[in-house]
Scaffold this active site. Sequence first.
Site, PDB file in Angstrom:
ATOM      1  N   GLU A   1      -3.056   7.418   7.574  1.00  0.00           N
ATOM      2  CA  GLU A   1      -3.691   8.399   6.695  1.00  0.00           C
ATOM      3  C   GLU A   1      -4.890   9.047   7.350  1.00  0.00           C
ATOM      4  O   GLU A   1      -5.402   8.570   8.365  1.00  0.00           O
ATOM      5  CB  GLU A   1      -4.046   7.780   5.335  1.00  0.00           C
ATOM      6  CG  GLU A   1      -5.051   6.670   5.392  1.00  0.00           C
ATOM      7  CD  GLU A   1      -5.255   5.988   4.037  1.00  0.00           C
ATOM      8  OE1 GLU A   1      -4.324   5.919   3.223  1.00  0.00           O
ATOM      9  OE2 GLU A   1      -6.379   5.515   3.812  1.00  0.00           O
TER      10      GLU A   1
ATOM     11  N   HIS B   1     -15.894  -3.383   7.174  1.00  0.00           N
ATOM     12  CA  HIS B   1     -15.045  -2.916   6.072  1.00  0.00           C
ATOM     13  C   HIS B   1     -15.059  -3.882   4.899  1.00  0.00           C
ATOM     14  O   HIS B   1     -14.148  -3.893   4.088  1.00  0.00           O
ATOM     15  CB  HIS B   1     -13.588  -2.712   6.517  1.00  0.00           C
ATOM     16  CG  HIS B   1     -13.425  -1.600   7.505  1.00  0.00           C
ATOM     17  ND1 HIS B   1     -13.841  -0.321   7.248  1.00  0.00           N
ATOM     18  CD2 HIS B   1     -12.901  -1.582   8.743  1.00  0.00           C
ATOM     19  CE1 HIS B   1     -13.579   0.436   8.292  1.00  0.00           C
ATOM     20  NE2 HIS B   1     -13.022  -0.313   9.219  1.00  0.00           N
TER      21      HIS B   1
ATOM     22  N   ARG C   1      -6.497  -8.088  -9.930  1.00  0.00           N
ATOM     23  CA  ARG C   1      -7.200  -9.362 -10.212  1.00  0.00           C
ATOM     24  C   ARG C   1      -8.634  -9.037 -10.604  1.00  0.00           C
ATOM     25  O   ARG C   1      -9.044  -7.884 -10.565  1.00  0.00           O
ATOM     26  CB  ARG C   1      -7.207 -10.215  -8.955  1.00  0.00           C
ATOM     27  CG  ARG C   1      -7.807  -9.439  -7.781  1.00  0.00           C
ATOM     28  CD  ARG C   1      -8.059 -10.280  -6.574  1.00  0.00           C
ATOM     29  NE  ARG C   1      -8.182  -9.474  -5.381  1.00  0.00           N
ATOM     30  CZ  ARG C   1      -9.294  -8.898  -4.955  1.00  0.00           C
ATOM     31  NH1 ARG C   1     -10.398  -9.008  -5.648  1.00  0.00           N
ATOM     32  NH2 ARG C   1      -9.308  -8.196  -3.849  1.00  0.00           N
TER      33      ARG C   1
ATOM     34  N   LYS D   1       0.817  -1.217   0.000  1.00  0.00           N
ATOM     35  CA  LYS D   1       0.000   0.000   0.000  1.00  0.00           C
ATOM     36  C   LYS D   1       0.856   1.275   0.000  1.00  0.00           C
ATOM     37  O   LYS D   1       0.416   2.318  -0.468  1.00  0.00           O
ATOM     38  CB  LYS D   1      -0.949   0.002   1.199  1.00  0.00           C
ATOM     39  CG  LYS D   1      -2.099  -0.984   1.041  1.00  0.00           C
ATOM     40  CD  LYS D   1      -3.138  -0.837   2.131  1.00  0.00           C
ATOM     41  CE  LYS D   1      -3.957  -2.099   2.236  1.00  0.00           C
ATOM     42  NZ  LYS D   1      -5.340  -2.039   1.968  1.00  0.00           N
TER      43      LYS D   1
HETATM   44  P1  ADP Z   1      -8.387  -3.598   2.553  1.00  0.00           P
HETATM   45  O1  ADP Z   1      -7.295  -3.784   1.541  1.00  0.00           O
HETATM   46  O2  ADP Z   1      -8.049  -4.205   3.877  1.00  0.00           O
HETATM   47  O3  ADP Z   1      -9.741  -3.994   2.041  1.00  0.00           O
HETATM   48  P2  ADP Z   1      -8.778  -0.813   1.940  1.00  0.00           P
HETATM   49  O4  ADP Z   1      -7.650   0.112   1.945  1.00  0.00           O
HETATM   50  O5  ADP Z   1      -9.279  -1.284   0.612  1.00  0.00           O
HETATM   51  O6  ADP Z   1      -8.422  -2.062   2.868  1.00  0.00           O
HETATM   52  O7  ADP Z   1      -9.998  -0.207   2.750  1.00  0.00           O
HETATM   53  C1  ADP Z   1     -11.141  -0.973   3.070  1.00  0.00           C
HETATM   54  C2  ADP Z   1     -12.265  -0.067   3.494  1.00  0.00           C
HETATM   55  O8  ADP Z   1     -11.878   0.731   4.624  1.00  0.00           O
HETATM   56  C3  ADP Z   1     -12.716   0.943   2.451  1.00  0.00           C
HETATM   57  O9  ADP Z   1     -13.643   0.401   1.578  1.00  0.00           O
HETATM   58  C4  ADP Z   1     -13.297   2.036   3.321  1.00  0.00           C
HETATM   59  O10 ADP Z   1     -14.586   1.649   3.751  1.00  0.00           O
HETATM   60  C5  ADP Z   1     -12.420   2.038   4.551  1.00  0.00           C
HETATM   61  N1  ADP Z   1     -11.321   3.031   4.457  1.00  0.00           N
HETATM   62  C6  ADP Z   1     -10.121   2.857   3.880  1.00  0.00           C
HETATM   63  N2  ADP Z   1      -9.363   3.986   3.964  1.00  0.00           N
HETATM   64  C7  ADP Z   1     -10.103   4.892   4.633  1.00  0.00           C
HETATM   65  C8  ADP Z   1      -9.881   6.255   5.068  1.00  0.00           C
HETATM   66  N3  ADP Z   1      -8.754   6.883   4.841  1.00  0.00           N
HETATM   67  N4  ADP Z   1     -10.873   6.875   5.729  1.00  0.00           N
HETATM   68  C9  ADP Z   1     -12.038   6.233   5.997  1.00  0.00           C
HETATM   69  N5  ADP Z   1     -12.297   4.963   5.638  1.00  0.00           N
HETATM   70  C10 ADP Z   1     -11.354   4.290   4.964  1.00  0.00           C
END
Ligand code: ADP
Length: 707
Positions: free
Chosen positions: A234, A269, A327, A150
């Site tokens: 972040e 999530h 993917r 990431k």
């Molecule tokens: P993972 O790879 O574990 O699925 P992601 O980075 O794709 O993690 O984030 C999963 C979810 O977490 C997102 O769909 C969103 O709902 C929430 N999320 C991610 N980053 C943020 C952020 N900076 N602020 C608020 N919610 C977030």
Amino acid sequence: MTISSLLRITPRLAPTAAHRTVRTVSSVSGTNSTKQKTLDSILIANRGEIALRVGQTAAEHGIRVTTLYTDPDSRSQHALSSPFAFNLGSVSAYLDGDRIIEIAKKEGCRGIHPGYGFLSENSAFARKCTEAGIVFIGPPWKAIEDMGDKSRSKEIMLAAGVPCVPGYHGHNQDPQFLETEADKIKYPVLIKAIKGGGGKGMRIASSKAEFQAQLESAKSEAMNSFGDDNVLIEKYITTPRHIEVQVFADKYGNCVALGERDCSIQRRHQKILEESPAPHLPDTTRKDLWAKARSAALAVGYEGAGTVEFIFDNDSGEFYFMEMNTRLQVEHPVTEMVTGQDLVHWQILVAEGSPLPLTQEQVEENIARSGHGIEARIYAENPNQGFIPDSGRLIHVRTPATTEDVRIDAGFVEGDEVSAHYDPMISKLIVRGKTREEAIRKLGAALEQYEVAGPVTNIEFLKALCRSPDFIDGEVETGYIEKHREELFAPKPIEDEVLAQVALACLHRDSHSAARPSSGVSGSAIGFASSYMQRQLSFIESTGPNGDGQTLHVRVQQIADQTFNVEIGERVFEQVESRMDPVSHIVTSFFPHTRLDTTVVQDEDTVIAFQRGVQYRLAVPRAKWMEKALGMKDVANSVLAPMPCKILRVDVQAGDLVEKDQPLVVIESMKMETVIRSPQQGKIARIVHKEGDQCKSGTPLVEFAEE
Ligand code: ADP
């Protein structure tokens, strides 16, 4: 139900004149000379619905398919779908890349499709495939590696002009340094494992005071799950939407965006509803998102199917790059619905070295014509208990009719076992409507026809979402379920007619089995004055958010061969003509005011009824004598495993005094960690299971001392 009726893939649109132009242009840039090899035989390195989904496209194009399975999957639909099927053995063997490559070589497979999950984003595996001369049907391994981190992916995106959430994603992992960075970003902040996925290794720190504790917790989960505890920090967006763009790139520098998907309706999530187009997104923002997603793909030399995920700040209207999934996604059918394309076929074409089948303009023309697509994921899980996964045999499955606009991608049929070893997704229901409103209506209607008995499912919850006014208005955000908790989890009253039908079903069953109670239902025959039956039955409501509800009583008296009087409290239904079809489990009854067809299925101590598009679960109270006869232990003073699980950690010991809600045990089930908290204040008498033990659902974990 056959597999082919479970899977309906939207057919590709016929090539247009413009489509042919793309091929010509691409062939000038060397298509024919660089075209690799025809993938006439592939191995699918996955299981369940996605293995069947990929197999479906392969079959449509005459591609021979080799499938893999493990011991617990030996009778699953994907294992049975091909005559070329290999047993890998242990539960985790879908991850055994070397063995899978060996099998592919032996079987003469030219390509491997990894599906999603398992090896799909494993750059080392992709590289080994290439080195073994097998086409990995996915992006180049280097792109997987870059996007799998990431932090690194954010660096690449910033360099390519793609906006990222403000934050720190460098190498310095000193806790104090990270806290200073969090202070700079301003709270709340989100701590994310750089190797994270599936919402794991992610913690919110709402203030400086809780930063260190949350950091430690994120790191420990990241270490356990990904073997890497590096994190990034972040800005936490407080009203975010998850909007992602489906991209496709070929080997000739062509890259298209196949529209976006809004996946904001999530629990833990993780997505449960996905739709395209995203509601209320200004057109300029939409086009900007597509352009940024294409830049992102081009920046990493992408090939094949990819998803660029953005977080959209509902307050400011800004969007930021979150990550790129290298993917095919679970939710790809939504895009297939609105573009009319078969994305698995696109993957195969690109992997073979063909140029993309459509230009961006053609894709956009298709999207403009297609309306709205929504996917609902049907899970074996219990929304009323924090969406904890469930497992077990699917004793009854009836699916909605599939049409051009209603598609079901499923990995299971009636009689199959939803294994506790793998993801508990049963199927995906995908619909298309001319408008978003119509799509939601169609989804709701299809869910009403979807009957699943055995494990608890989220179908009722999905129906509640489809009726939720703010969802219908498109007011989506990732916190939607939390914010609408009361409305979405409102208990459903059990109508008298449902109870009457369930009681009639019990009587019909007993009469089918020669008047001997076979259903185990606690009922008493209170009179046999004639040869007709008379029975008093009790059921316990088990649909409420707090588990079991009140006990309900029904009295049924047979007055003629197929005629009954039913009494529920003050209410009496007289002369109800009723019969039950033992094969379909449907009870058809003519009440004085209405006719009802109700499916009634019994699964051990639970009766599941489907009536007028609603599912009801009723528990059957066991008589004390029966519990004794079955040798059931008194578990009144114990904390039980809510699902089949492995014990990860025990936080208390015998003799400890604990408070209500204090963590007792941490368990893992189906990729998810759950903290089991104390239901009461009290003294621990005994720890029944130790770390590493595998437990069945309902097994006592911790025993309390008598008061
Ligand atoms: P993972 O790879 O574990 O699925 P992601 O980075 O794709 O993690 O984030 C999963 C979810 O977490 C997102 O769909 C969103 O709902 C929430 N999320 C991610 N980053 C943020 C952020 N900076 N602020 C608020 N919610 C977030």
